[in-house]
Write an enzyme that holds these catalytic residues in place. Structure first.
Site, PDB file in Angstrom:
ATOM      1  N   HIS A 165      12.923  36.609  -4.958  1.00 53.81           N
ATOM      2  CA  HIS A 165      14.251  36.379  -5.538  1.00 53.81           C
ATOM      3  C   HIS A 165      14.921  37.738  -5.748  1.00 53.81           C
ATOM      4  O   HIS A 165      14.808  38.338  -6.813  1.00 53.81           O
ATOM      5  CB  HIS A 165      14.077  35.630  -6.862  1.00 53.81           C
ATOM      6  CG  HIS A 165      15.332  35.388  -7.632  1.00 53.81           C
ATOM      7  ND1 HIS A 165      16.596  35.472  -7.088  1.00 53.81           N
ATOM      8  CD2 HIS A 165      15.521  35.048  -8.950  1.00 53.81           C
ATOM      9  CE1 HIS A 165      17.498  35.201  -8.026  1.00 53.81           C
ATOM     10  NE2 HIS A 165      16.866  34.948  -9.154  1.00 53.81           N
ATOM     11  N   CYS A 186      20.284  28.532 -10.948  1.00 52.36           N
ATOM     12  CA  CYS A 186      20.486  28.877 -12.349  1.00 52.36           C
ATOM     13  C   CYS A 186      20.855  30.347 -12.456  1.00 52.36           C
ATOM     14  O   CYS A 186      20.490  31.165 -11.610  1.00 52.36           O
ATOM     15  CB  CYS A 186      19.231  28.565 -13.158  1.00 52.36           C
ATOM     16  SG  CYS A 186      17.720  29.343 -12.534  1.00 52.36           S
ATOM     17  N   CYS A 227      22.134  35.808 -11.304  1.00 51.10           N
ATOM     18  CA  CYS A 227      21.412  35.401 -10.095  1.00 51.10           C
ATOM     19  C   CYS A 227      22.314  34.716  -9.070  1.00 51.10           C
ATOM     20  O   CYS A 227      21.975  34.661  -7.892  1.00 51.10           O
ATOM     21  CB  CYS A 227      20.250  34.483 -10.457  1.00 51.10           C
ATOM     22  SG  CYS A 227      19.018  35.277 -11.502  1.00 51.10           S
TER      23      CYS A 227
END
Length: 393
Positions: A348, A378, A89
């Site tokens: 996201h 994260c 990510c």
């Protein structure tokens, strides 16, 4: 040491899975961002020395070096190279940090850091599950399995573990999710996202491209209510997290242009911010999503700053427990965190989220006349990048 400046930043509005960006090939969508960065700065496209592009699911339409393919789909000349980065990510946040390091080392003067992810056209986990289901193996090697016996790394399990560790109850997560939508709604209606969003044509998969421009993040629930959020089914029977308190699947692209002082002068650029600090930290891969907490603490120490010095924070809302635990430990002012909402409302788009969050952070600092901004997120495998910028006017 030479300094690195961000001289342009932009992002597409998020598209829901199978939504208003689902018709775009990811390389072409990323090319729109590259073109916009060149247009906004009026730099000679041939002066761009590299394109670093985050992307998590590098398979199918995002395979074979999507960064280079985005360059070839853009107005940049063939002389501009590109490479794709996977730090899960944090991929495009890492792209930004690599770009800054290239400039700060004096080896390059003008670099684009970007990210793209079409979670419609290349569904999450495709790069691991497709080979696994076809007998081509799995990423967890025998030695990894020996070190973590009986464990299959899972962000969903990690999110539940964080909620238990920090005593976060379902009603707190639901309330946080509602606030994300409320902030995103308020920011949209006030036009606050306008400076950061790149309009692109709305285009649903299987349909012709629309003449309508896509300019509003599609995941925002403008009618969100606590009752509706609280009624969403739990992801685990004994858990506290639901799809409503998790980030939304999203299609999108984002990018920033990083320049040296020499490039700023050569092209008469106006820096938006100076890169003050960059770091990355590994942490427990089982809990996985807790790394932003110690990474933030370490970054502030190295940067010579305190949590109260930071005017705006972007902490990715992968799951509601992540920013809530981060707030609990760091003692940061919640009114400075994700002030225009986060991934729970805005989406996201995995490999694009790092550049997306930085674009938003720079916009928030500009609108609030803040000086210091901190971004962290994260990442799969138990990691976290931290980037601290100083806004310039």
């Amino acid at each position: 040491m030479p300094e690195a400046f961000i001289v342009a930043a932009t992002r597409t509005a998020g598209g829901r899975r199978n939504g208003r960006l689902s018709g775009w090939h990811p390389a072409d969508l990323a090319a729109e961002v590259l073109n916009a960065l060149v247009d906004r700065t009026s730099v000679d496209p041939a002066a761009v020395e590299d394109v670093l592009m985050g992307c998590v699911s590098q398979v199918g339409e995002q395979s074979t070096n999507v960064a280079r393919n985005a360059v070839l789909a853009s107005k940049l000349p063939e002389s501009v190279p590109g490479t794709s980065i996977d730090r899960q990510c944090g991929s495009s946040q890492q792209a930004l940090q690599f770009a800054a390091q290239a400039v700060m080392s004096g080896t390059q003067d003008l670099v684009i850091a970007a990210g793209v992810e079409s979670m419609t056209r290349v569904p999450m986990f495709t790069s691991s599950e497709l080979p696994r289901k076809n007998g081509l193996g799995f990423y967890m090697s025998p030695r990894v399995q020996q070190r973590y016996p009986g464990v299959e790394f899972s962000q969903f399990t990690g999110a539940e573990m964080i909620a238990r560790k920090y005593g976060l109850k379902k009603d707190q997560l639901d309330a946080y999710a509602l606030e994300s939508h409320r902030r995103a709604k308020a920011a949209t209606e006030a036009g606050k996202f306008g400076p950061e969003i790149l309009p692109v044509r709305a285009w649903k998969q299987g349909e012709a491209a629309s003449e309508e421009m896509h300019t509003v993040d599609e995941g925002i629930r403008f009618d969100a209510s606590l009752e509706a959020i609280a009624g969403v089914k739990l992801l685990q029977a004994d858990g506290v997290i639901t799809a409503a308190s998790a980030s939304q699947l999203c299609d999108g692209a984002a990018g920033v242009m990083v320049a040296s002082e020499k490039a700023v002068k050569t092209f008469n650029l106006k820096p938006l911010a100076r890169i003050h600090h960059l770091s990355v930290m590994g942490h427990d891969p089982v809990v996985m999503l807790e790394a932003p907490i110690p990474a933030t603490q370490a970054a502030l120490r190295k940067a010579g700053l305190k949590i109260g010095d930071i005017d705006a924070f972007e902490v990715n809302e992968a799951f509601a427990p992540v920013p809530l635990a981060w707030l609990q430990v760091t003692g940061a002012d919640p009114e400075r965190l994700n002030v225009n909402g986060g991934a729970i409302a805005l989406g996201h788009p995995l490999g694009a989220s790092g550049a997306k969050l930085m674009t938003t952070l720079l916009n928030v600092l500009q609108q609030r006349k803040g000086r210091w901004g901190l971004q962290t997120m994260c990442e799969g495998g138990g990691m976290a990048n931290v980037t601290i910028v100083e806004a310039l006017r």
